[in-house]
Scaffold this motif. Structure first.
Motif, PDB file in Angstrom:
ATOM      1  N   UNK A 185      68.281  23.614  50.077  1.00 37.07           N
ATOM      2  CA  UNK A 185      67.171  22.724  50.443  1.00 37.07           C
ATOM      3  C   UNK A 185      66.291  22.383  49.245  1.00 37.07           C
ATOM      4  N   UNK A 186      66.178  23.310  48.310  1.00 38.46           N
ATOM      5  CA  UNK A 186      65.361  23.064  47.119  1.00 38.46           C
ATOM      6  C   UNK A 186      65.972  21.958  46.275  1.00 38.46           C
ATOM      7  N   UNK A 187      67.280  22.013  46.078  1.00 37.09           N
ATOM      8  CA  UNK A 187      67.957  20.972  45.307  1.00 37.09           C
ATOM      9  C   UNK A 187      68.017  19.657  46.080  1.00 37.09           C
ATOM     10  N   UNK A 196      69.380   8.591  40.541  1.00 34.54           N
ATOM     11  CA  UNK A 196      69.128   7.766  39.358  1.00 34.54           C
ATOM     12  C   UNK A 196      69.908   8.262  38.139  1.00 34.54           C
ATOM     13  N   UNK A 197      70.449   9.459  38.241  1.00 34.07           N
ATOM     14  CA  UNK A 197      71.093  10.114  37.103  1.00 34.07           C
ATOM     15  C   UNK A 197      70.128  11.099  36.484  1.00 34.07           C
ATOM     16  N   UNK A 198      70.544  12.347  36.376  1.00 29.25           N
ATOM     17  CA  UNK A 198      69.627  13.374  35.880  1.00 29.25           C
ATOM     18  C   UNK A 198      70.375  14.487  35.167  1.00 29.25           C
ATOM     19  N   UNK A 199      69.661  15.168  34.296  1.00 30.05           N
ATOM     20  CA  UNK A 199      70.161  16.360  33.617  1.00 30.05           C
ATOM     21  C   UNK A 199      69.411  17.562  34.152  1.00 30.05           C
ATOM     22  N   UNK A 200      70.153  18.562  34.620  1.00 33.50           N
ATOM     23  CA  UNK A 200      69.574  19.800  35.117  1.00 33.50           C
ATOM     24  C   UNK A 200      69.892  20.914  34.128  1.00 33.50           C
ATOM     25  N   UNK A 213      64.519  29.213  35.688  1.00 35.04           N
ATOM     26  CA  UNK A 213      63.990  27.881  35.926  1.00 35.04           C
ATOM     27  C   UNK A 213      65.043  26.819  35.699  1.00 35.04           C
ATOM     28  N   UNK A 214      64.902  25.711  36.400  1.00 39.14           N
ATOM     29  CA  UNK A 214      65.742  24.535  36.179  1.00 39.14           C
ATOM     30  C   UNK A 214      64.834  23.367  35.840  1.00 39.14           C
ATOM     31  N   UNK A 215      65.015  22.815  34.661  1.00 39.43           N
ATOM     32  CA  UNK A 215      64.282  21.630  34.254  1.00 39.43           C
ATOM     33  C   UNK A 215      65.116  20.399  34.600  1.00 39.43           C
ATOM     34  N   UNK A 216      64.492  19.416  35.233  1.00 43.47           N
ATOM     35  CA  UNK A 216      65.191  18.190  35.621  1.00 43.47           C
ATOM     36  C   UNK A 216      64.639  17.029  34.815  1.00 43.47           C
ATOM     37  N   UNK A 217      65.519  16.328  34.150  1.00 43.99           N
ATOM     38  CA  UNK A 217      65.143  15.165  33.350  1.00 43.99           C
ATOM     39  C   UNK A 217      65.861  13.929  33.867  1.00 43.99           C
ATOM     40  N   UNK A 218      65.112  12.902  34.182  1.00 42.14           N
ATOM     41  CA  UNK A 218      65.687  11.653  34.652  1.00 42.14           C
ATOM     42  C   UNK A 218      66.385  10.941  33.496  1.00 42.14           C
ATOM     43  N   UNK A 219      67.602  10.456  33.761  1.00 45.25           N
ATOM     44  CA  UNK A 219      68.391   9.785  32.724  1.00 45.25           C
ATOM     45  C   UNK A 219      68.849   8.411  33.216  1.00 45.25           C
ATOM     46  N   UNK A 238      62.223  15.431  25.113  1.00 46.92           N
ATOM     47  CA  UNK A 238      61.359  14.536  25.887  1.00 46.92           C
ATOM     48  C   UNK A 238      60.440  15.282  26.860  1.00 46.92           C
ATOM     49  N   UNK A 239      60.818  16.486  27.197  1.00 49.60           N
ATOM     50  CA  UNK A 239      60.090  17.151  28.272  1.00 49.60           C
ATOM     51  C   UNK A 239      60.732  16.818  29.606  1.00 49.60           C
ATOM     52  N   UNK A 240      60.434  17.621  30.633  1.00 47.92           N
ATOM     53  CA  UNK A 240      61.097  17.451  31.914  1.00 47.92           C
ATOM     54  C   UNK A 240      60.228  16.687  32.906  1.00 47.92           C
ATOM     55  N   UNK A 241      60.898  16.127  33.925  1.00 44.75           N
ATOM     56  CA  UNK A 241      60.217  15.376  34.968  1.00 44.75           C
ATOM     57  C   UNK A 241      59.924  16.232  36.188  1.00 44.75           C
ATOM     58  N   UNK A 242      60.711  17.278  36.373  1.00 47.10           N
ATOM     59  CA  UNK A 242      60.532  18.169  37.529  1.00 47.10           C
ATOM     60  C   UNK A 242      60.975  19.569  37.120  1.00 47.10           C
ATOM     61  N   UNK A 243      60.339  20.586  37.704  1.00 39.19           N
ATOM     62  CA  UNK A 243      60.687  21.968  37.389  1.00 39.19           C
ATOM     63  C   UNK A 243      60.909  22.740  38.688  1.00 39.19           C
TER      64      UNK A 243
END
Length: 247
Positions: A185-187, A196-200, A213-219, A238-243
């Motif tokens: 449910x968290x994911x 949109x495409x993302x890197x986890x 922790x999982x950092x999520x970056x929009x790509x 760049x830093x992450x968009x969601x943690x």
């Protein structure tokens, strides 16, 4: 003193994901065949549509090779270096009932990596269509049930964390209830990024914490997964968009 910024190699794992929820497929990069099989419910048989594997069985009706339940363990250990495409099925009787048109659709699917009609065949009742291209550093999977996407990723991450927590030897191994875990449910709440495409990027938090922790970056600007790995260090900066905190 300023905290040192992480480099790409400081993380436990990077996973690229781009979901198309309308057509029920996901493009991954950073997901191996072994990780896939160890993170989904056991599959009985695989009909090989594109492969170079030499130890499979042969189906006379379709003139295609397949992997039986008995040979699955050996197949999963294969280091995929060439294109691989397969669909799962329950028994060979189903394969023997495929019409010429259905067989043509399977061949089209293996060649174009997209279905002529639906990627899910009534006779086969396949749960997945799997295509991997090592040269493109990508894996494309059609999911009959989209909830399987987050369950797959959850199992991949939890297994990585369990293995990391077990590195101290048997007597220092933490009890299972104390090992940090993540729930599907968290994911699932992060699907907007996946669409949109993302890197986890998974990593262990600095001591004394035992969390992850999982950092999520929009790509959104990346169309090809191999380009992500070429620019990985720049993306990380760049830093992450969601943690996501895993505890």
């Amino acid at each position: 003193m300023a905290k040192k910024m992480r480099a790409a190699e400081d993380y436990m794992h990077h996973l690229y994901i781009h979901m198309n929820d309308v057509d029920h497929f996901v493009i991954f990069s950073g997901l191996t065949l072994k990780q896939f099989f160890s993170s989904v419910e056991p599959l009985r048989n695989l009909l090989l549509l594109k492969h170079v594997y030499e130890d499979g069985s042969f189906n006379m009706h379709t003139q295609l090779d397949f992997i039986s339940t008995e040979d699955m363990a050996s197949f999963v250990k294969v280091d995929v270096k060439d294109e691989l495409c397969w669909v799962d099925f329950s028994n060979e009787k189903q394969v023997n009932q495929l019409t010429p048109m259905e067989q043509a659709e399977l061949l089209y699917l293996s060649h174009k990596h997209e279905p002529l009609a639906s990627p899910f065949f009534e006779k086969l009742q396949n749960r997945y269509v799997y295509y991997a291209s090592p040269n493109d550093k990508m894996t494309k999977v059609y999911f009959r049930f989209l909830a399987d996407v987050e369950q797959l990723m959850t199992n991949v991450y939890n297994r990585m964390i369990e293995e990391r927590e077990g590195n101290g030897g048997f007597w220092r191994r933490k009890s299972k209830k104390n090992v940090p875990t993540i729930e599907p449910a968290v994911l699932r709440a992060c699907r907007p990024f996946a669409k949109e495409g993302a890197l986890l990027s998974l990593y262990k938090l600095d001591k004394p914490n035992s969390n992850y922790g999982i950092e999520i970056r929009s790509l959104v600007d990346y169309d090809f997964p191999d380009e992500v790995w070429d620019d990985l260090n720049d993306i990380i900066k760049r830093g992450y968009d969601e943690f996501i905190l895993i505890n």
